[in-house]
Design a protein around this motif. Structure first.
Motif, PDB file in Angstrom:
ATOM      1  N   VAL A  71      36.888  43.327  82.438  1.00 34.83           N
ATOM      2  CA  VAL A  71      36.339  42.955  83.735  1.00 34.83           C
ATOM      3  C   VAL A  71      35.537  44.117  84.297  1.00 34.83           C
ATOM      4  O   VAL A  71      35.995  45.265  84.251  1.00 34.83           O
ATOM      5  N   HIS A  72      34.355  43.819  84.814  1.00 39.18           N
ATOM      6  CA  HIS A  72      33.572  44.833  85.519  1.00 39.18           C
ATOM      7  C   HIS A  72      34.056  44.842  86.964  1.00 39.18           C
ATOM      8  O   HIS A  72      34.028  43.819  87.640  1.00 39.18           O
ATOM      9  N   ASN A  73      34.512  45.988  87.417  1.00 38.96           N
ATOM     10  CA  ASN A  73      35.015  46.154  88.773  1.00 38.96           C
ATOM     11  C   ASN A  73      34.092  47.138  89.495  1.00 38.96           C
ATOM     12  O   ASN A  73      34.375  48.337  89.548  1.00 38.96           O
ATOM     13  N   PRO A  74      32.956  46.654  90.042  1.00 40.76           N
ATOM     14  CA  PRO A  74      31.996  47.571  90.663  1.00 40.76           C
ATOM     15  C   PRO A  74      32.550  48.297  91.885  1.00 40.76           C
ATOM     16  O   PRO A  74      32.136  49.415  92.176  1.00 40.76           O
ATOM     17  N   ALA A  75      33.496  47.703  92.596  1.00 40.68           N
ATOM     18  CA  ALA A  75      34.080  48.369  93.765  1.00 40.68           C
ATOM     19  C   ALA A  75      34.790  49.663  93.360  1.00 40.68           C
ATOM     20  O   ALA A  75      34.774  50.654  94.101  1.00 40.68           O
ATOM     21  N   GLU A  76      35.395  49.659  92.165  1.00 38.73           N
ATOM     22  CA  GLU A  76      36.093  50.851  91.658  1.00 38.73           C
ATOM     23  C   GLU A  76      35.238  51.647  90.684  1.00 38.73           C
ATOM     24  O   GLU A  76      35.686  52.654  90.145  1.00 38.73           O
TER      25      GLU A  76
ATOM     26  N   ALA B 201      39.766  50.935  73.591  1.00 36.97           N
ATOM     27  CA  ALA B 201      38.694  51.791  74.119  1.00 36.97           C
ATOM     28  C   ALA B 201      37.333  51.319  73.621  1.00 36.97           C
ATOM     29  O   ALA B 201      36.354  51.306  74.379  1.00 36.97           O
ATOM     30  N   GLY B 202      37.261  50.910  72.380  1.00 39.90           N
ATOM     31  CA  GLY B 202      36.005  50.418  71.824  1.00 39.90           C
ATOM     32  C   GLY B 202      35.525  49.153  72.510  1.00 39.90           C
ATOM     33  O   GLY B 202      34.337  49.006  72.801  1.00 39.90           O
ATOM     34  N   LYS B 203      36.451  48.231  72.793  1.00 37.97           N
ATOM     35  CA  LYS B 203      36.072  46.988  73.463  1.00 37.97           C
ATOM     36  C   LYS B 203      35.587  47.259  74.887  1.00 37.97           C
ATOM     37  O   LYS B 203      34.618  46.651  75.346  1.00 37.97           O
ATOM     38  N   ILE B 204      36.244  48.159  75.582  1.00 35.22           N
ATOM     39  CA  ILE B 204      35.822  48.492  76.950  1.00 35.22           C
ATOM     40  C   ILE B 204      34.452  49.161  76.911  1.00 35.22           C
ATOM     41  O   ILE B 204      33.568  48.841  77.710  1.00 35.22           O
ATOM     42  N   THR B 205      34.261  50.081  75.981  1.00 32.35           N
ATOM     43  CA  THR B 205      32.982  50.785  75.858  1.00 32.35           C
ATOM     44  C   THR B 205      31.874  49.814  75.487  1.00 32.35           C
ATOM     45  O   THR B 205      30.773  49.876  76.049  1.00 32.35           O
ATOM     46  N   GLU B 206      32.144  48.916  74.570  1.00 32.88           N
ATOM     47  CA  GLU B 206      31.155  47.913  74.179  1.00 32.88           C
ATOM     48  C   GLU B 206      30.726  47.068  75.387  1.00 32.88           C
ATOM     49  O   GLU B 206      29.541  46.792  75.574  1.00 32.88           O
ATOM     50  N   ALA B 207      31.679  46.674  76.218  1.00 28.87           N
ATOM     51  CA  ALA B 207      31.362  45.881  77.412  1.00 28.87           C
ATOM     52  C   ALA B 207      30.492  46.675  78.392  1.00 28.87           C
ATOM     53  O   ALA B 207      29.532  46.146  78.958  1.00 28.87           O
ATOM     54  N   ALA B 208      30.811  47.943  78.569  1.00 28.12           N
ATOM     55  CA  ALA B 208      30.024  48.784  79.479  1.00 28.12           C
ATOM     56  C   ALA B 208      28.605  48.997  78.956  1.00 28.12           C
ATOM     57  O   ALA B 208      27.635  48.954  79.723  1.00 28.12           O
ATOM     58  N   LEU B 209      28.471  49.196  77.648  1.00 29.22           N
ATOM     59  CA  LEU B 209      27.145  49.379  77.060  1.00 29.22           C
ATOM     60  C   LEU B 209      26.333  48.087  77.101  1.00 29.22           C
ATOM     61  O   LEU B 209      25.116  48.122  77.317  1.00 29.22           O
ATOM     62  N   ALA B 210      26.998  46.954  76.936  1.00 29.37           N
ATOM     63  CA  ALA B 210      26.305  45.663  77.047  1.00 29.37           C
ATOM     64  C   ALA B 210      25.781  45.477  78.473  1.00 29.37           C
ATOM     65  O   ALA B 210      24.662  44.990  78.677  1.00 29.37           O
ATOM     66  N   TYR B 211      26.577  45.877  79.451  1.00 30.60           N
ATOM     67  CA  TYR B 211      26.147  45.818  80.854  1.00 30.60           C
ATOM     68  C   TYR B 211      24.913  46.698  81.059  1.00 30.60           C
ATOM     69  O   TYR B 211      23.933  46.284  81.681  1.00 30.60           O
ATOM     70  N   ALA B 212      24.965  47.922  80.520  1.00 27.77           N
ATOM     71  CA  ALA B 212      23.834  48.848  80.656  1.00 27.77           C
ATOM     72  C   ALA B 212      22.579  48.250  80.033  1.00 27.77           C
ATOM     73  O   ALA B 212      21.483  48.331  80.610  1.00 27.77           O
ATOM     74  N   ARG B 213      22.726  47.654  78.874  1.00 26.66           N
ATOM     75  CA  ARG B 213      21.581  47.028  78.195  1.00 26.66           C
ATOM     76  C   ARG B 213      21.037  45.879  79.042  1.00 26.66           C
ATOM     77  O   ARG B 213      19.829  45.754  79.243  1.00 26.66           O
ATOM     78  N   GLU B 214      21.902  45.034  79.541  1.00 26.02           N
ATOM     79  CA  GLU B 214      21.506  43.875  80.347  1.00 26.02           C
ATOM     80  C   GLU B 214      20.758  44.298  81.614  1.00 26.02           C
ATOM     81  O   GLU B 214      19.809  43.646  82.030  1.00 26.02           O
ATOM     82  N   LYS B 215      21.186  45.411  82.220  1.00 30.11           N
ATOM     83  CA  LYS B 215      20.575  45.896  83.461  1.00 30.11           C
ATOM     84  C   LYS B 215      19.456  46.917  83.211  1.00 30.11           C
ATOM     85  O   LYS B 215      18.941  47.501  84.158  1.00 30.11           O
ATOM     86  N   SER B 216      19.116  47.159  81.941  1.00 33.86           N
ATOM     87  CA  SER B 216      18.083  48.146  81.553  1.00 33.86           C
ATOM     88  C   SER B 216      18.382  49.523  82.130  1.00 33.86           C
ATOM     89  O   SER B 216      17.503  50.211  82.648  1.00 33.86           O
ATOM     90  N   LEU B 217      19.638  49.942  82.025  1.00 38.14           N
ATOM     91  CA  LEU B 217      20.054  51.248  82.518  1.00 38.14           C
ATOM     92  C   LEU B 217      20.041  52.276  81.394  1.00 38.14           C
ATOM     93  O   LEU B 217      20.402  51.969  80.257  1.00 38.14           O
ATOM     94  N   ARG B 218      19.649  53.492  81.729  1.00 39.73           N
ATOM     95  CA  ARG B 218      19.749  54.606  80.788  1.00 39.73           C
ATOM     96  C   ARG B 218      21.190  55.109  80.827  1.00 39.73           C
ATOM     97  O   ARG B 218      21.737  55.366  81.904  1.00 39.73           O
ATOM     98  N   VAL B 219      21.789  55.272  79.672  1.00 45.49           N
ATOM     99  CA  VAL B 219      23.182  55.701  79.566  1.00 45.49           C
ATOM    100  C   VAL B 219      23.260  57.205  79.345  1.00 45.49           C
ATOM    101  O   VAL B 219      22.589  57.747  78.459  1.00 45.49           O
ATOM    102  N   ILE B 220      24.077  57.852  80.147  1.00 48.31           N
ATOM    103  CA  ILE B 220      24.421  59.259  79.921  1.00 48.31           C
ATOM    104  C   ILE B 220      25.911  59.276  79.572  1.00 48.31           C
ATOM    105  O   ILE B 220      26.758  59.032  80.434  1.00 48.31           O
ATOM    106  N   PRO B 221      26.223  59.540  78.299  1.00 49.64           N
ATOM    107  CA  PRO B 221      27.626  59.500  77.868  1.00 49.64           C
ATOM    108  C   PRO B 221      28.325  60.834  78.111  1.00 49.64           C
ATOM    109  O   PRO B 221      28.420  61.673  77.225  1.00 49.64           O
ATOM    110  N   MET B 222      28.806  61.048  79.329  1.00 49.67           N
ATOM    111  CA  MET B 222      29.523  62.276  79.651  1.00 49.67           C
ATOM    112  C   MET B 222      30.884  62.337  78.939  1.00 49.67           C
ATOM    113  O   MET B 222      31.376  63.406  78.623  1.00 49.67           O
ATOM    114  N   CYS B 223      31.455  61.191  78.711  1.00 53.76           N
ATOM    115  CA  CYS B 223      32.739  61.089  78.025  1.00 53.76           C
ATOM    116  C   CYS B 223      32.525  61.257  76.521  1.00 53.76           C
ATOM    117  O   CYS B 223      31.649  60.607  75.935  1.00 53.76           O
ATOM    118  N   SER B 224      33.319  62.103  75.891  1.00 49.60           N
ATOM    119  CA  SER B 224      33.155  62.347  74.455  1.00 49.60           C
ATOM    120  C   SER B 224      33.427  61.082  73.643  1.00 49.60           C
ATOM    121  O   SER B 224      32.810  60.882  72.597  1.00 49.60           O
TER     122      SER B 224
END
Length: 101
Positions: free
Chosen positions: A11-16, A56-79
């Motif tokens: 789930v994407h929780n934008p409030a948090e 962790a992979g499933k959560i990361t995949e969902a976040a990256l899919a969101y970034a792709r959908e919104k045309s966001l540039r990703v900065i992966p601060m997390c290793s």
């Protein structure tokens, strides 16, 4: 314990400012900061009992899919996110600076 990541609800929780899933009442999440056309993925945390099952992979995949959908540039601060992108080169283009920026 067995976790079926195919049926895991992320789930994407934008409030948090996070992507999250709850397994047996325990939170696993990816935290981020979004600024304009950039999303900084700061941390992936999986409850200790649920590590090693691909959560962790499933959560990361969902976040990256969101970034792709919104045309966001990703900065992966997390290793973990950085390593995930290296292992899944189809997401590498998301880390590039936009030509019109």
């Amino acid at each position: 314990m067995q976790i079926n990541t195919g049926t895991l609800e992320i789930v994407h929780n934008p409030a948090e400012k996070r992507f999250e899933t709850w397994i047996d009442g325990q939170l696993s999440k990816l935290d981020y900061l979004e600024d304009g056309d950039t999303i900084v993925m700061t941390h992936v945390g999986v409850h200790p009992e649920h590590r090693g099952y691909g959560v962790a992979g499933k959560i990361t995949e969902a976040a990256l899919a969101y970034a792709r959908e919104k045309s966001l540039r990703v900065i992966p601060m997390c290793s973990y996110v950085a390593a995930y992108i290296r292992r899944n080169p189809e997401f590498a283009g998301l880390t590039k600076q936009r030509a019109d920026a």
